[in-house]
Write an enzyme that holds these catalytic residues in place. Structure first.
Site, short mmCIF file in Angstrom:
data_model
loop_
_atom_site.label_atom_id
_atom_site.label_comp_id
_atom_site.label_asym_id
_atom_site.label_seq_id
_atom_site.Cartn_x
_atom_site.Cartn_y
_atom_site.Cartn_z
N ARG A 225 49.47 17.12 41.40
CA ARG A 225 50.44 16.52 42.30
C ARG A 225 49.84 16.46 43.70
O ARG A 225 49.21 17.42 44.16
CB ARG A 225 51.75 17.32 42.33
CG ARG A 225 52.57 17.23 41.05
CD ARG A 225 53.18 15.84 40.90
NE ARG A 225 53.94 15.68 39.67
CZ ARG A 225 53.47 15.16 38.55
NH1 ARG A 225 52.20 14.79 38.48
NH2 ARG A 225 54.24 15.01 37.50
N HIS A 272 45.57 7.38 40.11
CA HIS A 272 46.56 8.04 39.25
C HIS A 272 46.37 7.61 37.80
O HIS A 272 47.30 7.12 37.14
CB HIS A 272 47.98 7.73 39.72
CG HIS A 272 48.97 8.78 39.27
ND1 HIS A 272 50.06 9.16 40.02
CD2 HIS A 272 49.03 9.55 38.14
CE1 HIS A 272 50.75 10.08 39.38
NE2 HIS A 272 50.13 10.34 38.24
#
Length: 309
Positions: A225, A272
């Site tokens: 994250r 990502h």
């Protein structure tokens, strides 16, 4: 007839239009799937993803579980209207993808691939890397993903030490916890992988003070994250002794074109892609929890909403 509301958004439906009914048939479950807002009092299960079609869960009084398509739940777990059981996605294919990304980038930095793959006008500088058994790795986060990545790296002879906020036991991997454990793990790590959930207790976990514990030249891989690392502190450390940071997740995505991470010579940005939910395997995970719910069995991967994961 079981009624399922696919409330994960129109963007996700094409991947599940065929795979979710197929998984239900495979499990012998008769169900009706709706992608349009149905009568809330008639919904048995909600398939959800952040940014999906529901903000208020309170009308869904019959719903037995909310089945999230993402491994991360930080964008839903704090919703005060969510009183139904919430299950996060633990998808075998997602785990495979994460292991491959972590192993690939660990080997890239360990072997010095950026330096050793010769360009046309490059010289001939022979810098032999150490063996994997001489390159300590810290795995911050020893949940499903962290444990799988730790085992894969250990199988390649990297000495891996795991760390988590609370005590964990993973066969074959020494684990530490707490602040003192974190300091001990970071001070010896040449490669650090961050795979913790985002919670109030993990935000800015790697701040200036803790980054300073790392040995000179250490490398950070963050596929977890974006908020796990203090951006400003990381940039300052990279301007100093930190070797490199390979980042797959960010506080704002897509990463803005003018963000310093895009320009820094010691930062690698990936968009990502470390791990994603694969509809074919994820549909089976969703259906297994529906099967368990109908059989009165405990749900798999149920989120502890008090802890946030």
């Amino acid at each position: 007839m079981i009624r399922i509301y696919f409330a994960a958004g129109a963007r996700n439906w094409p991947g599940y239009r065929d795979t979710l009914p197929a998984a239900l048939r495979e499990a012998g479950i008769e169900a009706e799937i709706s992608t349009e807002a149905p009568d809330p009092a008639a919904v048995d299960y909600i398939v959800f993803a952040p940014g999906g079609d529901i903000e208020d869960f309170s009308p869904f009084t019959r719903t037995k579980a909310v089945l999230n398509l993402w491994a991360g739940v930080e964008r839903i777990v704090g919703n005060p209207t969510l009183t139904q059981p919430l299950c996060r996605m633990v998808d075998p294919s997602l785990t495979e993808g994460m292991v491959e990304w972590v192993v690939g980038h660990t080997l890239r930095h360990h072997l010095g691939m950026d330096r050793h793959i010769l360009k046309r006008d490059a010289g001939w500088t022979q810098i032999v890397p150490p063996l994997a058994r001489e390159r300590p790795v810290a795995m911050l986060g020893m949940g499903e993903l962290g444990a799988a990545c730790a085992r894969a790296l250990a199988a390649l002879n990297f000495p891996v030490t795991g760390w988590s906020r609370s005590p964990k036991t993973v066969e074959g991997i020494p684990c530490a916890h707490g602040e003192a454990g974190l300091e001990a793990v970071l001070r010896q790590a040449q490669i650090v992988v961050t795979l913790l959930p985002k919670t109030p207790g993990t935000e800015n976990l790697l701040d200036a003070r803790r980054l300073a514990w790392l040995p000179q030249g250490a490398v950070i891989l963050n596929p977890g994250r974006g908020a796990l690392i203090d951006d400003a502190a990381l940039l300052a450390a990279l301007d100093g002794p930190l070797g490199h940071a390979t980042l797959d997740v960010f506080r704002v995505e897509p990463l803005p074109a003018d963000h310093p991470f895009r320009r820094h010579p010691k930062v690698t940005v990936t968009p990502h892609i470390a791990a994603d939910t694969r509809p074919a395997s994820a549909a089976r995970v969703v259906v297994e929890n529906i099967r368990r719910g109908e059989a009165g069995l405990p749900f798999l991967h149920r989120v502890d909403t008090r802890r946030g994961y």
